[in-house]
Design an enzyme around this catalytic site. Structure first.
Site, PDB file in Angstrom:
ATOM      1  N   TRP A 484       0.834  -1.206   0.000  1.00  0.00           N
ATOM      2  CA  TRP A 484       0.000   0.000   0.000  1.00  0.00           C
ATOM      3  C   TRP A 484       0.863   1.248   0.000  1.00  0.00           C
ATOM      4  O   TRP A 484       0.533   2.240  -0.660  1.00  0.00           O
ATOM      5  CB  TRP A 484      -0.911  -0.019   1.231  1.00  0.00           C
ATOM      6  CG  TRP A 484      -1.759   1.206   1.364  1.00  0.00           C
ATOM      7  CD1 TRP A 484      -2.936   1.469   0.737  1.00  0.00           C
ATOM      8  CD2 TRP A 484      -1.472   2.360   2.166  1.00  0.00           C
ATOM      9  NE1 TRP A 484      -3.414   2.712   1.104  1.00  0.00           N
ATOM     10  CE2 TRP A 484      -2.534   3.276   1.982  1.00  0.00           C
ATOM     11  CE3 TRP A 484      -0.441   2.706   3.029  1.00  0.00           C
ATOM     12  CZ2 TRP A 484      -2.579   4.517   2.629  1.00  0.00           C
ATOM     13  CZ3 TRP A 484      -0.479   3.936   3.669  1.00  0.00           C
ATOM     14  CH2 TRP A 484      -1.538   4.820   3.466  1.00  0.00           C
ATOM     15  N   HIS A 485       1.975   1.226   0.722  1.00  0.00           N
ATOM     16  CA  HIS A 485       2.861   2.392   0.756  1.00  0.00           C
ATOM     17  C   HIS A 485       3.475   2.644  -0.620  1.00  0.00           C
ATOM     18  O   HIS A 485       3.475   3.767  -1.111  1.00  0.00           O
ATOM     19  CB  HIS A 485       3.977   2.191   1.782  1.00  0.00           C
ATOM     20  CG  HIS A 485       3.578   2.534   3.179  1.00  0.00           C
ATOM     21  ND1 HIS A 485       3.014   1.618   4.031  1.00  0.00           N
ATOM     22  CD2 HIS A 485       3.653   3.694   3.876  1.00  0.00           C
ATOM     23  CE1 HIS A 485       2.769   2.201   5.198  1.00  0.00           C
ATOM     24  NE2 HIS A 485       3.138   3.459   5.129  1.00  0.00           N
ATOM     25  N   ASP A 486       4.006   1.599  -1.208  1.00  0.00           N
ATOM     26  CA  ASP A 486       4.612   1.725  -2.541  1.00  0.00           C
ATOM     27  C   ASP A 486       5.029   0.336  -2.995  1.00  0.00           C
ATOM     28  O   ASP A 486       5.320  -0.535  -2.179  1.00  0.00           O
ATOM     29  CB  ASP A 486       5.841   2.652  -2.510  1.00  0.00           C
ATOM     30  CG  ASP A 486       6.144   3.244  -3.881  1.00  0.00           C
ATOM     31  OD1 ASP A 486       5.484   2.834  -4.858  1.00  0.00           O
ATOM     32  OD2 ASP A 486       7.025   4.119  -3.978  1.00  0.00           O
TER      33      ASP A 486
END
Length: 601
Positions: A484-486
């Site tokens: 989700w962050h990257d």
């Protein structure tokens, strides 16, 4: 077992009710913010040992901590002075500062963007609530409608109208892409048969995380290339009207969390009565706790397209959060919560200003970001310099995330919505890997708990089978967190390292249960502190991998520190300093218990 059956079993309503209320499996409960909260006064003080603040032991700790903190600031300052021989290698990253004789390191792109847009965001913080007051004056909520949702009608109508305007100002014609995504998600929730909603929700939103990144926000020129090549020039012309933030996809991940929240809250509401839930618990709708606002479903007629858009694109929380569930948003839109008080909001604004001033001063005297940008020769730094530069880097990361979260939460408080506080403790005031993630990006942690961790079964360490299942649950949860962050390998490694570093804590808790040490509390406290020192070192390593240096960078620094005996000696001294600091952390939490504050982190 097919995927549809699997999702249905995971998100079964009756099973989830049991999991959400089972304190033995899942530590999901309302926590009190680190602030003056009306709910705090209703908690009974817990039993705790006598205070140690004035003991001889703690006076020794104070002396050690004072020296350690002075060194923590002095050593990085020494290598950030113009007289340092390496200064010229990174001086071009520094900007003129407002502290006489010092330049400022704003080479971090996130903080640079936040700092440059701060005046505009402050103006918006003032303008938006004033515009709402004007709207309310033109479209007042009558007393007759108040009981049946007149306040919701008034607030949601304004939020919907402002959301559409906000989207087009921010993203230009790309606002149409967002509206299409919202429409697909809304139809999945409201038009699919109930048993297919969880599967459809996750099958749409998880690939969307990857697609947004891979397709660079679906530029019209690229779409035309595949659909109608002669229209590529027109597509490029449309792309030029991208608004203030043409790359809408960069920060859209947080909106995806709200899309999932709406769908799952709607799914769980089917067959449930909002009114009966409140009456069963004998609750005043205007005095619901944060946990009740999240867990009690909204009325069936509240899950409308207007309310969905108003929630998903709620301006104060749209860009970076904190994350609010749909149920909580509807509840607060209907009834003003007791925690919305002008004195408290003013105190929160003062705290934000103090944090901003702290960050500015730190960047004037510590150039760790600029130093690390120029592929430095880490071998030319001493063990103390490497360690304290890395440690200070984590504090700068904490501050640069804390500032936007607090600014947008302040905007929301001024607007009459109280979202969760994302960071309730300083990054240095953590000794447990597991508890650390309850306070770091807390609203996201609670989202993970509600929509992933609890449905997967939570955690239980009573048998080796349940322990393996719990580890799998954590791995799956943190894999989602990392992606989700990257979509980067270093973030996946970071997520897996977090779970790996939780294992020693679980093993230690199993080997040394607290109830067996009740007759020897001091020895148990010392034993826990030794383990906590290891926890802190592992947390520092994991976060440096995920958000600063990467695995290779951490490896270079560790080797540079440990290649000499002086480096090994410094690490031993640092562990001793951490030991004293953790003793103070223990006592801070005991003091909170005496006051009836239960942060659970």
């Amino acid at each position: 077992m097919g995927p549809l059956t699997l999702f249905r079993n995971i998100y079964d309503l009756d099973t989830l009710d049991t999991r959400f209320t089972s304190s033995s499996q899942v530590p999901y409960q309302t926590v009190i913010d680190a602030r003056s909260d009306p709910a705090t006064s209703r908690l009974k003080p817990a039993k705790a040992p006598p205070s140690k603040w004035r003991s001889l032991e703690f006076f020794f700790y104070y002396a050690v901590i004072l020296i350690a903190v002075l060194c923590m600031f002095w050593v990085p300052y020494q290598v950030s002075r113009p007289e340092d021989p390496r200064y010229g290698k990174y001086a071009h990253y520094l900007w003129p500062g407002w502290v006489p004789g010092r330049r400022i390191d704003i080479s971090d792109s996130q903080y640079y963007t936040f700092r440059g847009n701060l005046p505009a965001m402050t103006a918006l913080l003032i303008f938006h609530p004033l515009l709402r007051k004007g709207w309310n004056a033109v479209f007042p909520a009558s007393d007759k409608k108040e009981k049946s949702g007149g306040r919701l009608e008034q607030r949601a109508s304004f939020d919907f109208a402002f959301a559409i305007l906000f989207l087009f100002i921010l993203h230009g014609v790309s606002a149409f892409k967002i509206i299409v995504i919202l429409n697909i998600n809304y139809r999945l929730a409201t038009q699919l048969p109930r048993r297919y909603i969880p599967f459809g929700t996750w099958a749409f939103n998880v690939p969307l995380l990857f697609a947004n990144d891979i397709c660079n926000g679906y530029r019209f020129r690229d779409i035309a290339y595949y659909v109608a090549p002669p229209l590529q020039e027109w597509g490029g012309w449309l792309d030029s009207y991208g608004g203030i933030m043409s790359r809408w996809d960069i920060l859209f991940n947080i909106t995806i969390l709200r899309l999932i929240s709406f769908n799952m809250d709607y799914y769980w509401s089917l067959g449930k009565s909002h009114a009966s839930s409140i009456e069963k618990k004998q609750l005043n709708p205007a005095e619901l706790s944060e946990r009740d606002r999240v867990s009690i479903s909204a009325n069936a007629h509240d899950y409308t397209w207007r309310n969905f858009v108003a929630y998903a694109i709620y301006a104060p929380l749209y860009l970076v959060g904190p994350i609010l569930t749909f149920n909580d948003y509807i509840s607060q839109s209907k009834h003003k919560v007791a925690s919305i008080e002008r004195p408290r909001t003013i105190r929160y604004a003062i705290r934000f200003i103090l944090v901003l001033l702290t960050m500015e001063l730190l960047l004037h005297f510590n150039y760790v970001n600029a130093i690390s940008k120029n592929n430095p020769d880490w071998g030319s730094y001493t063990a103390a310099q490497l360690s304290l530069l890395s440690f200070m880097n984590l504090h700068i990361i904490w501050l640069k995330l804390l500032l936007p979260w607090r600014l947008f939460r302040l905007w929301s408080l001024v607007d009459g919505i109280d979202p969760p506080e994302n960071m309730v403790r300083c990054v240095s005031n953590n000794y447990s890997t597991q508890l650390f993630w309850r306070s770091w990006h807390r609203s996201y942690n609670r989202w993970i708990v509600r929509y992933i961790y609890v449905p997967l079964g939570g955690s239980s360490f009573r048998t080796w089978q349940s322990t393996l299942r719990s580890i799998f649950t954590y791995l799956l949860s943190f894999t989602f967190v990392a992606l989700w962050h990257d979509i980067q390998m270093r973030l996946l490694i970071w997520g897996w390292l977090i779970v790996l570093f939780m294992v020693p804590e679980w093993v230690a808790a199993w080997l040394f249960p607290k109830h067996k040490w009740e007759s020897r509390p001091t020895e148990y406290r010392m034993l826990c502190c030794v383990g906590a020192v290891g926890n802190v070192l592992m947390m520092i390593s994991a976060n440096l991998v995920g958000f600063a240096l990467g695995l290779d960078g951490l490896e270079v620094i560790v080797k540079s520190i440990l290649h000499t005996w002086s480096g090994v000696m410094f690490i031993m001294i640092s562990c001793g300093c951490l030991f004293t600091g953790i003793q103070v952390m223990f006592e801070v939490r005991e003091t909170e218990k005496r006051k009836g504050v239960a942060l659970k982190c």
